[in-house]
Design an enzyme around this catalytic site. Sequence first.
Site, PDB file in Angstrom:
ATOM      1  N   ARG A 101      48.828  37.533  31.107  1.00 17.02           N
ATOM      2  CA  ARG A 101      47.791  37.617  32.147  1.00 17.02           C
ATOM      3  C   ARG A 101      47.789  36.268  32.853  1.00 17.02           C
ATOM      4  O   ARG A 101      47.328  35.268  32.285  1.00 17.02           O
ATOM      5  CB  ARG A 101      46.429  37.925  31.504  1.00 17.02           C
ATOM      6  CG  ARG A 101      45.281  38.133  32.483  1.00 17.02           C
ATOM      7  CD  ARG A 101      44.022  38.487  31.698  1.00 17.02           C
ATOM      8  NE  ARG A 101      42.851  38.629  32.526  1.00 17.02           N
ATOM      9  CZ  ARG A 101      42.449  39.763  33.092  1.00 17.02           C
ATOM     10  NH1 ARG A 101      43.148  40.867  32.922  1.00 17.02           N
ATOM     11  NH2 ARG A 101      41.353  39.813  33.815  1.00 17.02           N
TER      12      ARG A 101
ATOM     13  N   HIS B  57      48.524  44.743  38.871  1.00 17.66           N
ATOM     14  CA  HIS B  57      47.854  44.975  37.580  1.00 17.66           C
ATOM     15  C   HIS B  57      48.253  46.373  37.093  1.00 17.66           C
ATOM     16  O   HIS B  57      47.438  47.297  37.065  1.00 17.66           O
ATOM     17  CB  HIS B  57      46.342  44.876  37.752  1.00 17.66           C
ATOM     18  CG  HIS B  57      45.574  44.744  36.464  1.00 17.66           C
ATOM     19  ND1 HIS B  57      46.168  44.810  35.227  1.00 17.66           N
ATOM     20  CD2 HIS B  57      44.243  44.568  36.232  1.00 17.66           C
ATOM     21  CE1 HIS B  57      45.254  44.668  34.292  1.00 17.66           C
ATOM     22  NE2 HIS B  57      44.075  44.517  34.881  1.00 17.66           N
TER      23      HIS B  57
ATOM     24  N   GLN C  84      46.232  48.499  34.364  1.00 19.48           N
ATOM     25  CA  GLN C  84      45.013  49.154  34.839  1.00 19.48           C
ATOM     26  C   GLN C  84      45.323  50.492  35.475  1.00 19.48           C
ATOM     27  O   GLN C  84      44.625  51.490  35.230  1.00 19.48           O
ATOM     28  CB  GLN C  84      44.298  48.244  35.847  1.00 19.48           C
ATOM     29  CG  GLN C  84      43.015  48.832  36.406  1.00 19.48           C
ATOM     30  CD  GLN C  84      41.954  48.990  35.345  1.00 19.48           C
ATOM     31  OE1 GLN C  84      41.593  48.013  34.678  1.00 19.48           O
ATOM     32  NE2 GLN C  84      41.430  50.196  35.170  1.00 19.48           N
TER      33      GLN C  84
ATOM     34  N   ASP D  36      36.521  47.767  43.551  1.00 13.51           N
ATOM     35  CA  ASP D  36      36.797  46.604  42.710  1.00 13.51           C
ATOM     36  C   ASP D  36      35.935  45.455  43.224  1.00 13.51           C
ATOM     37  O   ASP D  36      35.389  45.514  44.329  1.00 13.51           O
ATOM     38  CB  ASP D  36      38.288  46.244  42.765  1.00 13.51           C
ATOM     39  CG  ASP D  36      38.707  45.293  41.650  1.00 13.51           C
ATOM     40  OD1 ASP D  36      37.859  44.945  40.801  1.00 13.51           O
ATOM     41  OD2 ASP D  36      39.885  44.880  41.634  1.00 13.51           O
TER      42      ASP D  36
END
Length: 301
Positions: free
Chosen positions: A102, A129, A132, A220
């Site tokens: 990450r 990402h 996700q 988001d």
Amino acid sequence: MKHLISMADLTHDEIIEILDMATDLKEKRQRGKVTDLLKNKSIGMIFEKSSTRTRVSFEVAMSDLGGHALYLNTRDMQVGRGETVADTAAVLSRYLYCIVARVYSHDTVKELAEHSSIPVVNALSDLEHPCQIIADLMTIREYKNRLTGLKYAWIGDGNNVCNSAILGCALVDMEIVVACPPGYEPDENIVEQARKMGGKVTVTHDPAEAARDADIIYADVWVSMGDEEEREKRLTELAPYQINSELVDLAKQDVIVMHCLPAHRGEEISAEVMDGPHSVVFDQAENRLHAQKALLLKLMC
């Protein structure tokens, strides 16, 4: 597939395989069945950024699978004192079975993969990402019983999660409409890549256009890690893109509302919608665990 750096590293068939495996693992966990398929294997989790869902889901995933996860904060590693990413990857490859990273820069996770002899997973970078989005596709399929032919509305900042969503939608033949203010558009190269893959991608500045007849509406945060100095500017420019009841009413009656969390109720999403009947955000968060278990098995077995 040796690494997962981008959603584009996956094929349609690999996504379906991972989702099928994730569904099976979820059902087995609910029944209390032991699935120690990675017994005596360890992964290293290199984290330059803080995390709740990513760290906990990967650690629990390895525990459930009979293995072990090592949390590696870069402040405590030699890479934080000048050791190269390449040397770090080479050394960790001798100890571990997988590296989960990450990071701030997408180039870091690419360099890890280039110099690693074990799988590397992008657990978030400034560009993508993918972990996700795999969990999100699992959630969508649970609620819609399909992926192909749906309309996915991304509303807000065209950020790293949005970039992976664009590629993920292209891979499963799902239309995506991204609505964002000028200057907040998703990465142009990602959009072009998705279109070359056959994806139907629309980028607009009109949130109503995105939400109209949508099967999925996605939010988001507006101020991501690293954007704190722009907070006031971002809140002002993104204010018309809040997911609220008026916007949800434009979508299909059975629309699901998603958010990758953490959420700021009253900013990118209203509390009424976040806690309302269309919201699936906590099922979505749970599915990070199951999807990542399947991904680890795919890469490590």
